[in-house]
Enzyme design. Structure first.
Site, mmCIF file in Angstrom:
data_model
loop_
_atom_site.group_PDB
_atom_site.id
_atom_site.type_symbol
_atom_site.label_atom_id
_atom_site.label_comp_id
_atom_site.label_asym_id
_atom_site.label_seq_id
_atom_site.Cartn_x
_atom_site.Cartn_y
_atom_site.Cartn_z
ATOM 1 N NE ARG A 78 13.737 11.333 29.341
ATOM 2 C CZ ARG A 78 12.974 11.713 28.336
ATOM 3 N NH1 ARG A 78 12.810 10.918 27.304
ATOM 4 N NH2 ARG A 78 12.362 12.889 28.348
ATOM 5 C CE1 TYR A 243 10.679 3.319 29.087
ATOM 6 C CE2 TYR A 243 12.287 4.925 29.853
ATOM 7 C CZ TYR A 243 11.408 4.474 28.893
ATOM 8 O OH TYR A 243 11.264 5.180 27.719
ATOM 9 C CE LYS A 252 16.544 9.233 24.944
ATOM 10 N NZ LYS A 252 16.475 9.693 23.555
ATOM 11 C CG HIS A 272 17.361 13.912 21.879
ATOM 12 N ND1 HIS A 272 16.183 14.467 22.328
ATOM 13 C CD2 HIS A 272 17.110 12.596 21.703
ATOM 14 C CE1 HIS A 272 15.254 13.539 22.413
ATOM 15 N NE2 HIS A 272 15.794 12.398 22.032
ATOM 16 C CB SER A 294 11.319 11.695 23.794
ATOM 17 O OG SER A 294 12.698 11.598 24.040
ATOM 18 C CB CYS A 296 8.242 15.493 18.928
ATOM 19 S SG CYS A 296 7.547 16.219 20.422
ATOM 20 C CG ASP A 320 16.995 8.778 20.465
ATOM 21 O OD1 ASP A 320 16.229 9.756 20.487
ATOM 22 O OD2 ASP A 320 17.390 8.216 21.506
ATOM 23 N NE ARG A 416 9.910 4.791 24.528
ATOM 24 C CZ ARG A 416 10.603 5.847 24.156
ATOM 25 N NH1 ARG A 416 11.427 5.775 23.120
ATOM 26 N NH2 ARG A 416 10.466 6.999 24.785
#
Length: 638
Positions: A78, A243, A252, A272, A294, A296, A320, A416
């Site tokens: 991001r 991305y 998002k 989130h 993110s 974590c 998410d 990812r």
């Protein structure tokens, strides 16, 4: 070269407003042709085959219908400094910092951009003029794809219909995984007048032919990247990046930034958060949501295997995003608007998340992972040793032969996997319920190596909102920040607020004042405490986290004989050491539950300074009250 030429050049069936929008963007972007996507398997395979032939993706020999994409090293995460919410009134999005706005030093960013730690704002009309210039002719030589899609279950009153225009076939095949794209969304789109549809426009920003070097076959324009949102227009416009979070506009951009703005307007919450169910040995099931920054551990917790506490079962609804509303009976219910997982690969292994590792063995797109010479994937923490004479060689995410001696990771830290939700073996039976599932606990958490205990419970809803507002965590590779500095990340939403954070807090607090609502209890967890001498983690995490979830579960019951005991501290209710199930039958390490008055006094100062600098006049009185009360409780500690 363009990778898709058998285009469907008909806009028949689109609502008139959307047809006009699409035609307007075709005229602006000037593609060679355009294709209205139907989401079919045939279409998807044609896109995958054409990308493979063009060298954009590589097929993995060991897996079924799995591919690797590698990006320009400048386009890997991001871009928060280039992510902007655009409205006419600045205070709708950000507060004026006490020290003023920093000057814009990047020559590729608009000079009138206002940047703050809680979001970036620019006048919508000014931004539209800039975007008009960047998008003019940007798709020459490429196919423009039109993607009708739905966020949330079909037939749910809480789902949203959207359309994304893009020149990236990678985006098309990824959106097919991540959203409900295809015939059902298309039918709903045709029946709509288009006024409530979220409109999304994306381009990699590299028209063909180009003399611009394209790194790793991944077209992008990092210098010119802008990810913009127009909540007053229900519109997302993203330029220059390929991305995922910047280009998959349902992710998002819609689910959180536009979603949170819609939620405030319509009286719900877009967060989130993972959604999970926990069933105890007596067969009682409860649903939780949890908000972590993110990278974590949200995916790991959403797919937790509770093997160390016999009789418990965990099932996943999402890892998410949670869209939550209060039903007619006053219960908070959540749907997962997504249809897939866009998970961080490094650290995923048989020991940390075997569910995720199993589900990516087919129909998965990997981005920026490494590849072994025998057609397997590799990343740091996958658990497979690669040294030795008989091990396969590894091609890194930078497409070069890799060894540990290079001193750099084989896979990018933010690499990812993108895979369908239906491939999750522990999917909750209610995962697709149009009304959502009832939420009884909200869990906040982050990476804190010192000071923050393993788990604590807030005193009430208002205090719980303060706990969420005060969240801090180490920065991770999911964004452009470097190092492990402790960052303020309220509600794990800092990069995703679609409107002013102070008004966001007021929206959360408002539910505490409404009658007849059954408000969930709010908790905070920290799996990441470290020993000060050895720097080793004090808590094993992963599957052992069921022991913490067990305590939270027991705190939710009204049966006092079953309820886990706790004692009151300045920060909240902490478990009695004997009531939190320790490892191998032992009590938990006391250091996991310690409360340092000195640490929390410093934490209070940091929180107050952060609020004072970045929220100031928009900070709700209730949050100021909670901060003052917190400091008073700490001052009374001996």
């Amino acid at each position: 070269m363009d990778v898709f030429i058998n285009a469907n050049n008909s806009l028949d069936g689109l609502p008139i407003k959307i047809r006009e929008y699409v035609q307007e963007k075709i005229d602006l972007c000037q593609p060679t042709n355009f294709h209205l996507c139907d989401g079919s398997e045939e279409e998807n395979q044609q896109l995958l085959d054409s990308m493979e032939q063009a060298g954009v993706i590589r097929r993995l020999k060991k897996y079924k219908n799995c591919y690797i994409a590698t990006t320009d090293p400048r386009d890997v995460a991001r871009v928060e400094s280039r992510t902007i919410i655009c409205t006419k009134n600045m205070n709708d999005v950000i507060s004026t910092p006490r020290s003023g706005f920093p000057p814009i030093t990047d020559p590729n960013l608009p000079k009138n951009l206002k940047q703050t730690p809680l979001g970036n704002w620019m006048d919508s009309d000014e931004m539209l003029e800039i975007l008009e210039k960047r998008f003019s002719g940007c798709m020459r030589g490429r196919t423009l794809f039109i993607i009708p899609y739905m966020m949330g279950p079909y037939s749910s009153p809480y789902s949203k219909i959207a359309v994304e225009i893009t020149d990236s076939p990678y985006v098309v095949v990824s959106m097919r995984i991540m959203t409900r794209m295809g015939s059902h969304a298309f039918d709903d789109l045709k029946e709509s007048d288009g006024s409530t549809i979220v409109k999304c426009l994306h381009s990699v920003g590299v028209p063909l032919p180009t003399d611009k070097p394209i790194c790793s076959t991944w077209p992008s324009n990092p210098e010119q990247t802008l990810v913009t949102h127009f909540p007053e227009r229900n519109e997302i416009i993203s330029f220059g990046s390929g991305y995922g979070g910047n280009s998959l506009c349902g992710k998002k951009c819609l689910a959180l930034r536009i979603g949170s703005s819609l939620a405030r307007r319509e009286g719900w919450l877009a967060e989130h958060m993972l959604i999970m169910s926990v069933t105890n040995p007596e067969g009682v099931k409860k649903y939780f949501v949890a908000a972590f920054p993110s990278a974590c551990g949200k995916t790991n917790l959403a797919m937790l295997r509770p093997q160390t506490l016999p009789g418990y079962k965990v099932e996943c609804i999402g890892d998410d995003i949670a869209w939550m509303h209060f039903d007619e009976d006053g219960h908070l219910r959540a749907i997962n608007p997504e249809y897939g997982f866009f998970g961080v690969a490094p650290g995923t292994s048989k020991s940390t998340n075997p569910i995720a590792l199993d589900m990516v063995h087919e129909n998965t797109i990997f981005t920026n992972v490494a590849e072994t010479s025998d057609g397997d994937v590799y990343w740091e923490g996958i658990g497979e040793e690669i040294d030795g004479l008989h091990q396969p060689s590894i091609r890194s995410w930078k497409n070069k032969r890799w060894s540990v001696d290079l001193g750099e990771p084989a896979a990018h830290p933010n690499s990812r996997f993108c895979t369908a939700i239906k491939q999750c073996s522990i999917l909750d039976p209610e995962w697709n319920n149009p009304q959502g599932v009832p939420i009884e606990a909200i869990i906040f958490g982050g990476r804190r190596p010192i000071g923050v205990p393993l788990v604590y419970e807030s005193f009430n809803w208002q205090h719980g909102v303060f706990v969420g507002a005060s969240m801090r965590s180490e920065a991770t590779a999911a964004a452009e920040f470097k190092g492990k500095q402790i960052m303020h990340d309220p509600f794990a939403m800092r990069p995703f607020f679609g409107y002013n954070f102070g008004k966001y807090l007021s929206h959360w607090l408002s539910f505490g004042n409404k009658p007849n609502l059954h408000l969930p209890k709010i908790f905070h967890v920290n799996w990441f405490l470290k020993d000060k001498q050895t720097n080793e983690f004090l808590w094993p995490g992963f599957g052992e986290n069921i022991r913490v979830i067990d305590w939270i579960f027991r705190r939710l019951t009204n049966d006092l004989s079953q309820q886990a005991s706790a004692y009151k501290t300045p920060i909240g209710y902490i478990p009695d050491q004997t009531t939190l199930n320790g490892i191998r039958g032992n009590n938990v390490n006391p250091a996991l539950l310690e409360i340092s008055t000195e640490f929390w006094r410093e934490e209070c100062k940091a929180i107050r300074n952060y609020f004072h600098e970045n929220v100031n006049e928009n900070l709700p009185d209730e949050i100021t009250f909670e901060l003052n009360a917190f400091e008073k409780r700490l001052s009374q500690e001996v």
